[in-house]
Scaffold this active site. Structure first.
Site, short mmCIF file in Angstrom:
data_model
loop_
_atom_site.label_atom_id
_atom_site.label_comp_id
_atom_site.label_asym_id
_atom_site.label_seq_id
_atom_site.Cartn_x
_atom_site.Cartn_y
_atom_site.Cartn_z
N CYS A 64 0.84 -1.19 0.00
CA CYS A 64 0.00 0.00 0.00
C CYS A 64 0.88 1.25 0.00
CB CYS A 64 -0.88 0.01 1.24
SG CYS A 64 -1.74 -1.55 1.45
N ARG B 84 1.33 1.93 -5.88
CA ARG B 84 1.59 0.90 -4.88
C ARG B 84 0.34 0.10 -4.51
NH1 ARG B 84 6.33 1.25 -2.21
NH2 ARG B 84 5.43 0.06 -0.52
N TRP C 145 -3.86 -1.90 -1.38
CA TRP C 145 -3.93 -3.11 -2.21
C TRP C 145 -4.28 -4.22 -1.24
CZ3 TRP C 145 -1.57 -7.94 -2.95
CH2 TRP C 145 -1.76 -8.53 -4.19
N ASN D 120 0.88 -0.74 5.96
CA ASN D 120 1.26 -1.51 4.78
C ASN D 120 1.96 -2.76 5.27
OD1 ASN D 120 2.22 -2.42 2.30
ND2 ASN D 120 3.99 -1.04 2.34
N GLY D 121 1.48 -3.94 4.86
CA GLY D 121 2.12 -5.18 5.29
C GLY D 121 1.09 -6.19 5.73
N GLU E 48 9.17 -12.64 -21.65
CA GLU E 48 8.93 -11.28 -21.17
C GLU E 48 7.90 -10.56 -22.06
OE1 GLU E 48 9.29 -9.68 -18.62
OE2 GLU E 48 9.28 -7.57 -19.13
N LYS F 258 4.39 -9.06 -20.74
CA LYS F 258 3.99 -7.65 -20.91
C LYS F 258 2.60 -7.57 -21.52
CE LYS F 258 6.09 -5.88 -18.82
NZ LYS F 258 7.24 -6.42 -18.13
N GLU G 231 -0.20 -8.80 -19.01
CA GLU G 231 -0.48 -8.02 -17.80
C GLU G 231 -1.17 -6.69 -18.08
OE1 GLU G 231 2.94 -7.11 -15.34
OE2 GLU G 231 4.19 -6.82 -17.08
N HIS H 122 7.04 -29.81 -30.14
CA HIS H 122 6.73 -30.75 -29.06
C HIS H 122 5.36 -30.48 -28.43
CE1 HIS H 122 10.72 -32.41 -29.41
NE2 HIS H 122 11.22 -31.18 -29.34
N LYS I 55 2.59 -2.67 -7.90
CA LYS I 55 3.98 -2.49 -8.32
C LYS I 55 4.96 -3.28 -7.49
CE LYS I 55 7.19 -0.73 -10.86
NZ LYS I 55 7.33 -1.38 -12.17
C1 F6R Z 1 5.97 -7.31 -14.47
C2 F6R Z 1 6.51 -6.95 -13.17
C3 F6R Z 1 6.60 -8.02 -12.13
C4 F6R Z 1 7.87 -7.81 -11.29
C5 F6R Z 1 7.91 -8.81 -10.13
C6 F6R Z 1 9.17 -8.67 -9.32
O1 F6R Z 1 5.97 -6.22 -15.34
O2 F6R Z 1 6.86 -5.84 -12.93
O3 F6R Z 1 6.58 -9.29 -12.70
O4 F6R Z 1 8.99 -7.97 -12.11
O5 F6R Z 1 6.80 -8.60 -9.30
O6 F6R Z 1 9.30 -7.40 -8.81
P1 F6R Z 1 10.68 -6.81 -8.35
O7 F6R Z 1 11.56 -6.71 -9.56
O8 F6R Z 1 10.36 -5.47 -7.77
O9 F6R Z 1 11.25 -7.76 -7.34
#
Ligand code: F6R
Length: 617
Positions: A2, A27, A81, A105-106, A490, A494, A497, A513, A612
């Site tokens: 959060c 966040r 969140w 937060n936590g 990746e 992208k 998500e 396969h 995030k």
């Molecule tokens: C995808 C994304 C997530 C983070 C993952 C790890 O775009 O951002 O998959 O890569 O949650 O986060 P970090 O790098 O902050 O440990």
């Protein structure tokens, strides 16, 4: 997970809290709220807590506050969140019990136990959250503490001693109206030092309009903020000295800079981010890399692990190719969430590299703690200064991408690739497996990357067109070989998500396969085919797709003559060292995902169900 803000000073606090929450919304964004201490009407009249909170994004809260905002100069705010308790008005923070309001937060792990014993003592609760119990506990402790200048600090300290788990908590109390108390365990908190005012926030961008002088609170710290003073103590009550740091990020860097979305801005920032990450770390003669003072003797490294989650995991997979090719050291790459639960075989002499943008990912943090417990040394690659993962590591290399606000990681990914390339170069030279000539070539290629990144950004218009053509697809496949395989993963991540289109990344050689059964006219396939050792093989895989009616977008090296006849669309990128090509080929995939999402009108910067930094398991 959060966003938290607290303020004490001369300014009207509600608009200030809202502005800060706007900067913290990345966040978490399922509910938001503020609590403000009212101003005394007459000299000794008791203060009141005015709490406004609601489910939904910050704009919902702003709508409510437009009808009458609390007036005052001391307040706290929160953007949530959900972890305990679904997103709802009742579960939105701040949580209040009588004279005490808290934002948190936590996750409080023993909250059920604490809630039960509070219930036994006659407490009733108005939410499903773990947070609410903190307000109850502090209120109970306040009743036990003699009135005095540190009453709220002492009560909070005593209450938190009962609590197990992760918290960044900020507390406001009507009995002690001239202070804010906060505490940190496992979740981030930063104090902003102002002139006649002080602030507390979960992240720096919220503080930048007010101050650049900050204190990063450390594990087990509590801080007492008045208008003129900040005091830090431990849970044991002993004063702690924490360094004051000067933040050099521009305020603009934390804002959108004229782009429609943070994600687009951050994609375009990649040449700068890569330049900053390379700055001062490349040696030309003899060619090598510096790791901010960390010297690794490969003969002393028994085994090398890289641990990460999500996009950072994809960067780590590229890291394996880099390190194994340049240094000939075997590398094991693990998802942090898997590693920690499989009783990994780690021993003293092993080196664990943790890769994380936020530096706060709970799984990665827990995985490195597990590795440390077994005697390994931990080196981290992180973007957020002084965050939990670098603080838990013996050495860190920061990626200098600057704040990444779009939930979908872009510039953090490319700078992680750069940090891993620096590590590979360092190891290659020290292991004696990388010749001076090959190292000089690699250094030269690294130096040329920012300009090539600027060049590849010129494909944006073409990708926007392709996004319009394929934006209606239901599913999509991404194929790559060698170091392009993690880029296929990746690219697919992208797309899913932010556009919510189902996408899968595969090693191109694996098509036959199984996944080839998926191919038909309705399945667009994006093929990564830069000129490297796998190029010819990828061409055959691509032909197999075409033969089954698939529509193909190929990403290849400029000047390619073979693909135009085979693929439906060809996106050309600058030629680059095959091990560094992922830094370049990922950019069209980021742009494609971005433009598809924009075309579909999804919430690009705050996709549904995501946050995030994932500070819970
Ligand atoms: C995808 C994304 C997530 C983070 C993952 C790890 O775009 O951002 O998959 O890569 O949650 O986060 P970090 O790098 O902050 O440990």
């Amino acid at each position: 997970m959060c966003g938290i803000i607290g303020y004490i000073g001369p300014k009207q606090v509600t608009p200030l809290l809202l502005e800060a929450l706007r900067r913290l919304e990345y966040r978490g964004y399922d509910s938001a709220g503020v609590a403000v201490l009212s101003e005394p009407v007459t000299g000794e009249a008791p203060r009141e807590l005015q709490v406004v909170r609601c489910r939904g994004k910050l704009s919902e809260l702003e709508g409510q506050l437009a009808e009458g905002a609390p007036v005052g100069h001391v307040g706290i705010g929160h953007t949530r969140w959900a972890t305990h308790g679904r997103p709802s008005d009742e579960n939105a923070h701040p949580h209040r019990f009588r004279s005490v309001a808290v934002v948190h937060n936590g996750i409080i792990e023993n909250y059920l136990l604490l809630k039960r014993s509070l219930s036994d003592r006659g407490h009733t609760f108005s939410s499903e959250t773990d947070t609410e119990i903190i307000a109850h506990l502090i209120w109970e402790e306040l009743a036990q503490v003699e009135p005095g200048p540190d009453r709220l600090l002492l009560a909070t300290r005593r209450a938190l001693k009962l609590v197990e788990g992760a918290y960044a908590v900020v507390v406001l109390c009507t009995d002690t109206p001239d202070e804010i108390v906060c505490a940190k365990s496992a979740s981030p908190l930063v104090v902003g030092l102002g002139d006649g005012e002080n602030l507390i926030a979960s992240d720096v961008p919220a503080l930048l309009p007010h101050t650049r002088r900050v204190i990063f609170l450390e594990e087990g710290d509590l801080a007492q903020l008045t208008r003129s003073r900040v005091r830090v103590v431990g849970l044991d009550g002993i004063e702690r000295q924490r360094p004051v740091r000067q933040i050099t990020w521009s305020l603009l860097a934390a804002e959108k800079d004229g782009y429609k979305h943070f994600m687009l801005k951050e994609i375009h920032e990649q040449p700068r981010a890569v330049t900053d990450t390379l700055r001062g770390r490349l040696l030309h003669s003899p060619p090598s890399a510096l790791l901010d003072g960390f010297e690794i003797d490969p003969t002393q490294v028994r085994r090398l692990f890289i641990l990460a989650c999500g996009t950072s995991y994809h960067a780590s997979l590229v890291g394996k190719y880099l390190i194994e090719s340049l240094a000939r050291i075997p590398v094991e790459v693990d998802l942090a969430s898997e590693f920690r639960y499989r009783d990994p075989i780690v021993k003293p002499g092993d080196l664990v590299v943790a890769v994380s943008q936020s530096g706060e990912t709970a799984d990665t943090l827990a995985a490195i703690r597990e590795a440390q417990k077994k005697g390994a040394q931990v080196f981290s690659i992180a973007n957020v200064l002084d965050s939990s993962i670098p603080r838990a590591s013996s050495h860190s290399l920061y990626t200098h991408a600057g704040p990444e606000i779009g939930v979908a990681s872009t510039k953090a990914f490319t700078t992680q690739l750069i940090a891993l390339a620096l590590l590979a170069l360092h190891l290659g030279r020290r292991s004696g497996n990388l010749s001076e000539e090959a190292a000089a070539d690699f250094v030269h290629e690294l130096t040329a990357l920012p300009a090539k990144l600027s060049q590849v950004l010129h494909t944006a218009e073409q990708l926007q067109q392709l996004a319009r053509t394929y934006g209606h697809a239901r599913d999509m496949l991404y194929l790559g070989r060698g170091p392009q395989f993690p880029i296929a993963l990746e690219g697919a991540l992208k797309l899913k998500e932010i556009s919510y289109i189902h996408a899968e990344g595969f090693a191109a050689g694996e098509m036959k396969h199984g996944p080839i059964a998926l191919i038909d006219e309705g399945m667009p396939v994006l093929v990564l085919a830069p000129h490297d050792g796998g190029y010819e093989k990828v061409l055959s895989n691509l032909s197999e797709v075409k033969a089954r009616g698939g529509r193909v977008i190929a990403i290849t090296t400029e000047g390619d003559r073979s693909l135009t006849a085979l693929a439906d669309h060809v996106v050309e990128v600058p030629a680059v060292h095959p091990l560094l090509a992922p830094v370049i080929t990922v950019v069209p995939l980021q742009l494609f995902a971005y433009y598809v999402a924009d075309f579909k009108g999804t919430d690009v910067d705050q996709p549904r169900n995501l946050a995030k930094s994932v500070t819970v398991e």
